[in-house]
Enzyme design. Sequence first.
Site, PDB file in Angstrom:
ATOM      1  N   HIS A  33       2.786  15.205   9.823  1.00 25.73           N
ATOM      2  CA  HIS A  33       2.923  13.764   9.534  1.00 25.73           C
ATOM      3  C   HIS A  33       2.826  12.986  10.845  1.00 25.73           C
ATOM      4  O   HIS A  33       3.760  12.951  11.651  1.00 25.73           O
ATOM      5  CB  HIS A  33       4.256  13.445   8.847  1.00 25.73           C
ATOM      6  N   HIS A  35       0.187   9.541  12.711  1.00 22.51           N
ATOM      7  CA  HIS A  35      -0.762   8.464  12.419  1.00 22.51           C
ATOM      8  C   HIS A  35      -1.656   8.186  13.624  1.00 22.51           C
ATOM      9  O   HIS A  35      -1.318   8.564  14.756  1.00 22.51           O
ATOM     10  CB  HIS A  35      -0.023   7.156  12.108  1.00 22.51           C
ATOM     11  N   THR A  79      -0.110   1.880   6.645  1.00 22.19           N
ATOM     12  CA  THR A  79      -0.376   0.649   5.899  1.00 22.19           C
ATOM     13  C   THR A  79      -1.008  -0.445   6.745  1.00 22.19           C
ATOM     14  O   THR A  79      -1.655  -1.335   6.198  1.00 22.19           O
ATOM     15  CB  THR A  79       0.923   0.104   5.266  1.00 22.19           C
ATOM     16  N   ARG A 126      -2.135   8.640  -0.286  1.00 23.18           N
ATOM     17  CA  ARG A 126      -0.730   8.265  -0.171  1.00 23.18           C
ATOM     18  C   ARG A 126      -0.439   7.030  -1.007  1.00 23.18           C
ATOM     19  O   ARG A 126      -1.200   6.051  -0.964  1.00 23.18           O
ATOM     20  CB  ARG A 126      -0.408   7.977   1.293  1.00 23.18           C
ATOM     21  N   ARG A 132       8.817  -3.181   2.342  1.00 21.18           N
ATOM     22  CA  ARG A 132       8.523  -3.866   3.611  1.00 21.18           C
ATOM     23  C   ARG A 132       7.152  -3.451   4.154  1.00 21.18           C
ATOM     24  O   ARG A 132       6.682  -4.001   5.146  1.00 21.18           O
ATOM     25  CB  ARG A 132       9.623  -3.605   4.639  1.00 21.18           C
ATOM     26  N   TYR A 159       5.758   7.780  -0.615  1.00 23.21           N
ATOM     27  CA  TYR A 159       6.757   7.283   0.328  1.00 23.21           C
ATOM     28  C   TYR A 159       7.555   6.205  -0.386  1.00 23.21           C
ATOM     29  O   TYR A 159       6.990   5.214  -0.858  1.00 23.21           O
ATOM     30  CB  TYR A 159       6.071   6.708   1.570  1.00 23.21           C
ATOM     31  N   ASP A 252       5.900  12.190  12.977  1.00 22.63           N
ATOM     32  CA  ASP A 252       5.795  10.773  12.617  1.00 22.63           C
ATOM     33  C   ASP A 252       5.339   9.905  13.797  1.00 22.63           C
ATOM     34  O   ASP A 252       5.529   8.686  13.792  1.00 22.63           O
ATOM     35  CB  ASP A 252       7.100  10.235  12.025  1.00 22.63           C
ATOM     36  N   ASN A 257       7.463   0.882  13.331  1.00 18.37           N
ATOM     37  CA  ASN A 257       8.583   0.062  12.832  1.00 18.37           C
ATOM     38  C   ASN A 257       9.957   0.585  13.214  1.00 18.37           C
ATOM     39  O   ASN A 257      10.951   0.214  12.574  1.00 18.37           O
ATOM     40  CB  ASN A 257       8.494  -0.094  11.295  1.00 18.37           C
TER      41      ASN A 257
HETATM   42  C1  0GY Z   1       5.958   6.307   8.470  1.00 19.80           C
HETATM   43  C2  0GY Z   1       6.891   5.235   8.153  1.00 19.80           C
HETATM   44  C3  0GY Z   1       6.659   3.913   8.170  1.00 19.80           C
HETATM   45  C4  0GY Z   1       5.380   3.285   8.152  1.00 19.80           C
HETATM   46  C5  0GY Z   1       4.353   3.693   7.380  1.00 19.80           C
HETATM   47  O1  0GY Z   1       2.238   3.513   6.491  1.00 19.80           O
HETATM   48  C6  0GY Z   1       3.087   2.971   7.190  1.00 19.80           C
HETATM   49  O2  0GY Z   1       2.924   1.870   7.684  1.00 19.80           O
HETATM   50  O3  0GY Z   1       4.432   4.800   6.706  1.00 19.80           O
HETATM   51  C7  0GY Z   1       7.846   3.041   8.108  1.00 19.80           C
HETATM   52  O4  0GY Z   1       7.759   1.900   8.575  1.00 19.80           O
HETATM   53  O5  0GY Z   1       8.907   3.487   7.597  1.00 19.80           O
HETATM   54  O6  0GY Z   1       6.036   7.361   7.860  1.00 19.80           O
HETATM   55  O7  0GY Z   1       5.120   6.105   9.334  1.00 19.80           O
END
Ligand code: 0GY
Length: 300
Positions: A33, A35, A79, A126, A132, A159, A252, A257
């Site tokens: 996990h 990004h 996101t 996903r 938020r 999620y 992660d 955030n």
């Molecule tokens: C994570 C958690 C977060 C963000 C996202 O896709 C995302 O923007 O998942 C979060 O802000 O809790 O797993 O990266």
Amino acid sequence: MTVTFEPDADWLVYLANPRKPDYVLPTGAVDAHCHVFGPGSVFPYAPERKYTPVDAPKDKLFALRDFLGFERNVIVQATCHGADNRALVDALLAAGDRARGVATIRPGVTRAELADMHAAGVRGIRFNFVRRLADPKPDAYYRGLVDLIAEFGWHIVIYFEAPDLAERWDLFTHLPTTIVVDHVGRPDVTQPVDGPGFALFRRLMHEHENVWAKLSGAERLSVSGPPGYDDFVPFARHIARTFPDRVIWGTDWPHPNMKSHMPDEGDLVDLIPRIAPTDDLQRRLLVGNPMRLYWERDAS
Ligand code: 0GY
């Protein structure tokens, strides 16, 4: 014209120099996990995003992978890129067989687009229910997307915040694919592991053999905080011991955030032997399970 993006004023940036973990990862370990963000000048952030991050490009991710001792990554579409998966696909192509991906898709995505993503290494989509981060849709919306991915043999990553589980129970328990739940279903770690708060998530995994858990998110969920994240550990360890063949783990990175602190990935990796206390559990968590889910199910 190159578009530039101003990160959120309170955005915390990943550490430039994390410490080397004491725990030595098993050969072939997967960070399942993480990004990539942008760079925004090449892969613009989505207009509908709820946050604007500091760029976290693929070369930084690959350097962290090598520094920590991971062999592979599973890169999850965040996101801030909406359903524009170009930064993800670019990272997957650059990584070759050393990365797989989880995309975000919307209705109207074509079969050719899905096939291209599959060829690049995407193996799942996903669904994000965290308010938020994304605007949740009716259940029928998600069921329609499931139909689109069926022929590719992909799975679904979900999620959600712990209270969403009861509300979406019917959807989550009737999805026909493997389901991977991010961050252990985001429990309230100030409550007991065997208490009512975590009971519904435990029931989800007990009753549904297609449900897996990511034992990640210590830095998000812990109230006791770094470096030990002591209150998070019993939750992850309980799931690792009870469902050793349905758990995976991830850093992660770059920790979007985070507001309380920016974790040191060395501390996060050092949680692994506390979560999975035997060599056998560690190998399943880090190698066997993610390899089975992301590398050995190629339906091409
Ligand atoms: C994570 C958690 C977060 C963000 C996202 O896709 C995302 O923007 O998942 C979060 O802000 O809790 O797993 O990266």
